[in-house]
Design an enzyme around this catalytic site. Structure first.
Site: not given
Ligand code: TV1
Ligand code: ZN
Ligand code: CA
Length: 373
Positions: A136
């Site tokens: 990403h």
């Molecule tokens: C801190 C603490 C950060 C607890 C993030 C899940 C956290 C997530 C957390 C989380 C979480 C996302 C969004 C945020 C839209 C954004 C490595 C404004 C329980 C390659 C990345 C996913 C995947 C990002 C990365 C996503 C990869 N999901 N707990 N954050 N909002 N961000 O949805 O592709 O695997 O979830």
């Molecule tokens: Zn992923």
């Protein structure tokens, strides 16, 4: 089933980095995978290398000077000020300025760049960097747990030697950073399989297929919850086979994000360890130089299991592996069965119910028919 020369990049420091309490991304899983790989006696069957850390200068072959300058200096204490109160470079909770963030990135990126060089020099057939795959990261900002796009940096290294590179992404999330980097060129074809619909990052429809010289060289395979091994194989094999026919890549980079596995904390697919590893087996059998990278994966014991099994697949020794786990440093984590397995669960496969799987495959194959052979 000829033996292949496998180069494996690992830095013993990587497992000590932490994104912070409660953050789903845990670099420790890479150390768990490494320990399991070691306990299966695979280390003496491949070239185990500690990558040189990527320098700020090498990172600017993709990222802006300004962003790298920021990332190389930011600390938990200075983050508020250097991000202009969280408005630039980092993306909220997903991308904290954790202790050692730049060192972590330089290990991840250093491994993917070295993996690429190992192939172009002809010294290896397959190169592995489980600390890589951070798809990403954008040119000028972090996104979705990714700060430096090691994949783009590795592919740019491959392009110094090879005319065409194929990037395949089986992480549950869309490989948006890599897609964007090569959206207007036909020297890289990107192909991402991902959950689409109310899911991060929100991009990756089949309408998005590249622009200008890159028109039709971006392939997106949007999927729904609960995809099984059989359904996944029914899109992966025909689409990737056709890509290999029409594109004839000189090298393949496979992002093996493990959040597409059944039971992942953030993922929503129902793929087993074997189903995931089938992608590795399929690409290995093509005899095209191959890089295997990590990526997502949030049920850490399953990440360690799967990347261990996929390392065995790279070596071509998966049939000799004892699925009862050998004793290892983290043995107790793998209970109650203590087996090298990620079984499927009973969720419904929403891709077959409405025929969307067939439609998605048909659309992708129609797109690929546009590419002159
Ligand atoms: C801190 C603490 C950060 C607890 C993030 C899940 C956290 C997530 C957390 C989380 C979480 C996302 C969004 C945020 C839209 C954004 C490595 C404004 C329980 C390659 C990345 C996913 C995947 C990002 C990365 C996503 C990869 N999901 N707990 N954050 N909002 N961000 O949805 O592709 O695997 O979830
Ligand atoms: Zn992923
Ligand atoms: Ca993907």
């Amino acid at each position: 089933m000829s033996k292949k020369r496998v180069a494996y990049y690992y830095d013993g420091d990587v497992g000590a980095f932490t994104y912070g309490l409660g953050h789903p991304m845990k670099p420790h899983r890479i150390r768990m995978a490494h320990d399991l790989i070691a306990s299966y006696d695979m280390l003496d069957k491949m070239h185990v290398l500690r990558p040189k850390r990527a320098t700020p200068e090498t990172m600017t072959s993709f990222h802006t000077d300004e962003y790298i300058h920021f990332l190389s200096r930011v600390t938990p204490e200075t983050a508020e000020e250097l991000t202009f109160h969280g408005t630039r470079f980092l993306m909220g909770e997903d991308n904290p300025a954790f202790e050692g963030v730049f060192e972590f990135c330089s290990i991840s990126a250093g491994g993917s760049i070295a993996a690429a060089q190992r192939l172009t020099s002809g010294a290896a057939d397959i190169a592995i960097n489980w600390a890589g795959g951070l798809h990403h990261a954008k040119k000028r900002e972090a996104s979705g747990f990714c700060y430096i796009n090691d994949i783009v940096l590795g592919i740019l290294e491959l392009l110094r030697t090879y005319p065409r590179v194929l990037y395949i992404d089986i992480d549950c999330h869309h490989g948006d950073g890599v897609e964007e980097a090569f959206y207007t060129t036909d020297r890289v074809m990107t192909c991402s399989f991902h959950k689409f619909g109310e899911y991060f990052p929100g991009t990756g429809t089949q309408e998005d297929r590249g622009r200008e010289e890159g028109r039709n060289y971006t392939v997106n395979v949007p999927l729904k919850d609960g995809i099984t091994d059989e359904s996944f194989r029914n899109v992966f094999e025909p689409i990737v086979s056709r890509i290999l026919e029409v594109y004839r890549p000189s090298a393949v980079v496979l992002q093996c994000g493990a959040d597409s596995l059944a039971g992942d904390k953030l993922g929503c697919f129902n793929i087993t360890m074997q189903g995931h590893a089938h992608c590795v087996q399929f690409l290995r059998a093509t005899n095209i130089p191959l890089i295997l990278l990590g990526g997502g994966g949030y049920t850490t014991k399953n990440v360690a299991r799967t990347w261990t099994y996929e390392t065995a697949c790279a070596l071509g020794i998966e049939d000799d592996i004892d699925l009862n786990l050998p004793w290892n440093e983290y043995f107790e984590w793998f209970g109650p069965r203590y087996r090298l397995e990620v079984p499927e669960n009973n969720m419904e496969d929403l891709n077959v119910r409405d025929g969307s799987l067939d439609k998605v495959r048909r659309t992708a194959l129609q797109q690929l028919a546009q590419i002159g052979g």
